[in-house]
Every structure is written in structure tokens, then in C-alpha cells.
Design an enzyme around this catalytic site. Structure first.
Site, PDB file in Angstrom:
ATOM      1  N   ARG A 181       0.817  -1.233   0.000  1.00 22.67           N
ATOM      2  CA  ARG A 181       0.000   0.000   0.000  1.00 22.67           C
ATOM      3  C   ARG A 181       0.846   1.276   0.000  1.00 22.67           C
ATOM      4  O   ARG A 181       0.492   2.277   0.627  1.00 22.67           O
ATOM      5  CB  ARG A 181      -0.965   0.032   1.200  1.00 22.67           C
ATOM      6  CG  ARG A 181      -1.966  -1.079   1.237  1.00 22.67           C
ATOM      7  CD  ARG A 181      -2.943  -1.043   0.063  1.00 22.67           C
ATOM      8  NE  ARG A 181      -3.699  -2.270   0.094  1.00 22.67           N
ATOM      9  CZ  ARG A 181      -3.300  -3.399  -0.533  1.00 22.67           C
ATOM     10  NH1 ARG A 181      -2.190  -3.412  -1.270  1.00 22.67           N
ATOM     11  NH2 ARG A 181      -4.020  -4.486  -0.444  1.00 22.67           N
ATOM     12  N   SER A 231     -10.543   0.512   3.370  1.00 23.96           N
ATOM     13  CA  SER A 231      -9.744   0.310   4.585  1.00 23.96           C
ATOM     14  C   SER A 231      -9.148   1.641   5.014  1.00 23.96           C
ATOM     15  O   SER A 231      -8.440   2.288   4.246  1.00 23.96           O
ATOM     16  CB  SER A 231      -8.605  -0.672   4.315  1.00 23.96           C
ATOM     17  OG  SER A 231      -9.146  -1.937   4.034  1.00 23.96           O
ATOM     18  N   GLU A 307      -4.395   4.785   5.538  1.00 19.63           N
ATOM     19  CA  GLU A 307      -4.297   4.359   4.137  1.00 19.63           C
ATOM     20  C   GLU A 307      -5.108   5.333   3.271  1.00 19.63           C
ATOM     21  O   GLU A 307      -4.752   5.646   2.145  1.00 19.63           O
ATOM     22  CB  GLU A 307      -4.850   2.931   3.994  1.00 19.63           C
ATOM     23  CG  GLU A 307      -4.701   2.345   2.597  1.00 19.63           C
ATOM     24  CD  GLU A 307      -5.090   0.868   2.539  1.00 19.63           C
ATOM     25  OE1 GLU A 307      -4.741   0.106   3.462  1.00 19.63           O
ATOM     26  OE2 GLU A 307      -5.754   0.494   1.558  1.00 19.63           O
TER      27      GLU A 307
END
Ligand SMILES: Cc1cc2nc3c(=O)[nH]c(=O)nc-3n(C[C@H](O)[C@H](O)[C@H](O)COP(=O)(O)OP(=O)(O)OC[C@H]3O[C@@H](n4cnc5c(N)ncnc54)[C@H](O)[C@@H]3O)c2cc1C
Length: 319
Positions: A181, A231, A307
Site C-alpha cells: 500500500r 480500509s 491508508e
């Protein structure tokens, strides 16, 4: 910053002043863009960036599935690559597709199934644009963008076209690293298209079934019908780490499932998802995320990393 209105170059696409951005984000929150540019094509985008004074800030947005636009809106010009031209997905050579940046990940997955290319159906689990997938090295079901991105094309802030072959940058020297990520892909380059290569040939019917399975699994485990941003926090340990810790488990352990700030709530279904229950502001959602981080840190000692991207101006209270 120079006066924006009198410094905006002529374009063939759309250039809208004071344009609300909330409708363009999954959370449905946030203030307006000082200017929103929807370029007609790559030439339009490159010409615009060349002519735009250097000190006008530029922000890129995809379909806003990983972004909180703050309530004060975004300074300067926000650019979105949406519409017919930007959504095209075409054959790109053996087991490959060329997708323009505005194509939805789901459209790319569906195109791969139709073309009988295996290894790209995981994209159907990510509700963003393929250009947006670069910024967080988006992934699911054990695969990530870096596993399939063979070439990335883009345009710099000064309007130059650039192309990255696999991991080797031709813009300056640095290597483009993708990790869990995360990427060091230059933040001032707007991705315009990607050559994506699958793992080999596949049966179209089986690949379509894979997509259906991925989507059914998502609907069961994630609040995909809610106003959310996916998320919220990256898992503390990358995939493959022994005894990997999950953000949702830490959030649950800290007692945050269902926690609320204003109109924002931690999802009861999947507690690494924040939800706009209807009347949330961006400030509510961001404050809720920070409260969750603080409680997780106090309870478990883990400092969660956002994130979700948070962009724009914090709204100052009216006097
Ligand atoms: C229900 C739900 C489930 C999700 N599941 C997953 C998942 O399983 N795995 C996963 O990785 N993500 C997941 N996400 C998050 C999100 O879908 C991905 O991060 C997606 O790649 C973001 O794409 P976007 O077009 O929405 O980008 P945006 O949210 O619009 O932007 C994200 C970032 O990308 C940059 N960006 C966007 N377009 C470009 C461009 N053309 N050039 C350069 N930079 C650009 C923006 O500046 C910003 O920094 C989920 C989100 C939701 C709402």
C-alpha cells in the site's frame, strides 16, 4: 498564488470553478475545488499543465474511493480523468491490456476475462480507477498493482509526457518502488495509462466466475453499499509477515467497533471501515479516524498508518 480565474488556460475539456467535490467521492463529503478540470484527452491535459502558472497547486483525483476531501475544499486546480476517452481499455499485446487511467478497476477485470487473460480479476475487488491504484499499490486477494503493471504512462506538472517501464524510471533516475500500500511514484505526475500484463491465458467463463466470487465475498464482509473510503488504516505488517496483525482486529480490541463522532461511525460490519451515516462532515470522519488511532495506540501500542488520503483545506469556523 496568482488570481486563479484569470490564469486558467483555455481547454477543450471542461473547466469548472467552485465545483463541489463531495459528489465525486465515496464518502460524499468535502468542500469545493477552486477549479475542477476534466480534460478531453492527453493533449488537452499536457497543454493545460504547460500553460498553467507553476505556483497554482494541482491535485489529482480518481473516483474518490480512497480519499477524504476536507470541508474547506481544494486549493488551485483539481484534475479528474473521467469520461469516455479516459475509460478505454484496449488489447495491449500478449496477455496484456492497455487501460487509460480513468478506467474502473472492475472494467479492467471484466475486459481481462473477456479477452481470456488470467491474473487480473483481483482488480474487481477494488472500487477505484486504475490510475488511482498506482498511488497506494492497490491490491487484494494476494495480488497488487505492482504484480501486473508493466508500463505506466503519465504527464508531469510541467506538461511533459513520461513513461515508466516496469520498475525503471525514465523520469530522473530513481527506481519506482512499490511496497505494501505504498509507492514512491512521483506525486507530481498524473498517471494517464497503464499496460497491464496478466499471468497467462485463462478461460473467459472461469475468469468471469472468479469476478463474481470476489464480488460476493466483498458484499458479505465489507459495507460496500455505505458511504465509505475502504480500509482506513494499512495493516501494520505487510502480507506474508508471520503472525501478521490486522488493523481491524486492533480496532476491535480497542473497543472502537460502532464508535461515533458526529455523523461518522466505525462500521459494525468491518471495523477498519469508517462510514458517513448521512450527515457527516469530512471533519467528523477525520476526527473519528484520529480517535480510533489514539485508542488503538493506548490499548495495543500500535500506531496505525492512514491508508485513506486526506486532502484539502480544513474549514475554519465562521465568526
Ligand atoms: C468499499 C471499498 C473497498 C476497497 N477495497 C480495497 C482493496 O481491497 N484494496 C485496495 O488496495 N484498496 C481498496 N479500496 C480503496 C480504493 O478503492 C483504492 O485505493 C483505489 O485504488 C483508489 O482509486 P481511486 O480512483 O478511487 O483514487 P482516489 O481515491 O480518487 O485517489 C487516491 C490517490 O490516488 C491519486 N490518484 C488518483 N488518480 C490518479 C492519477 N490518474 N494519477 C496519479 N495519481 C492519482 C490521488 O491523488 C490520491 O492520492 C477500497 C475502497 C472502498 C470504498
Amino acid at each position: 498564488m496568482p488570481d486563479l480565474r484569470s490564469n486558467l488556460p483555455n481547454v477543450r475539456g471542461k473547466l469548472l470553478l467552485d465545483q463541489p467535490l463531495a459528489p465525486y467521492t465515496w464518502f460524499r463529503v468535502g468542500g469545493p475545488a477552486d477549479a475542477l478540470f476534466l480534460p478531453a484527452d492527453e493533449d488537452d491535459l499536457a497543454d493545460f499543465l504547460k500553460a498553467l502558472p507553476e505556483d497554482i497547486p494541482v491535485t489529482f483525483m480518481g473516483v474518490g474511493s480512497n480519499t477524504i476531501v476536507r470541508d474547506g475544499g481544494i486549493e488551485g486546480v483539481t484534475i479528474r480523468l473521467m469520461g469516455g476517452y479516459w475509460g478505454k481499455v484496449e488489447p495491449g499485446g500478449p496477455n496484456s491490456l492497455f487501460a487509460r487511467a480513468g478506467a474502473l478497476d472492475l472494467s479492467v477485470a471484466k475486459a481481462s476475462a473477456k479477452a481470456g487473460i488470467a491474473g487480473l480479476t483481483f482488480l474487481s475487488g477494488i472500487p477505484g480507477s486504475i490510475g488511482g491504484a498506482v498511488r497506494t499499490n492497490a491490491g487484494c486477494y494476494g495480488r497488487e498493482l505492482k504484480d501486473v503493471a508493466n508500463q505506466i504512462e503519465g504527464i508531469t506538472r510541467s506538461g511533459e509526457r513520461v513513461r515508466f517501464e516496469a520498475e525503471i524510471a525514465q523520469y530522473g533516475d530513481p527506481k519506482i518502488d512499490f511496497s505494501y500500500r505504498h509507492t514512491n511514484f512521483p506525486g507530481d505526475i498524473i498517471v494517464t495509462g497503464l499496460l497491464l500484463t496478466g499471468s497467462g491465458e485463462g478461460d473467459p467463463g472461469e475468469l468471469e466466475q472468479e469476478i463474481a466470487d470476489h464480488q460476493a465475498r466483498r458484499a458479505e464482509t465489507q459495507p460496500i453499499k455505505d458511504k465509505t473510503g475502504g480500509s482506513t488504516f494499512a495493516n501494520p505488517d505487510p502480507p506474508g509477515t508471520p503472525n501478521q496483525r490486522s488493523s481491524w482486529k486492533l480496532i476491535d480490541q480497542a473497543g472502537c467497533r460502532g464508535l461515533r463522532v458526529g455523523g461518522a461511525q466505525v462500521s459494525e460490519k468491518h471495523c477498519n471501515f469508517l462510514i458517513n451515516t448521512g450527515e457527516a462532515t469530512a471533519a467528523d470522519i477525520e476526527a473519528l479516524g484520529e480517535l480510533v488511532r489514539a485508542r488503538v495506540l493506548a490499548e495495543t501500542g500500535v500506531d496505525l498508518r492512514w491508508e485513506i488520503r486526506r486532502i484539502g483545506r480544513i474549514q475554519t469556523p465562521q465568526t
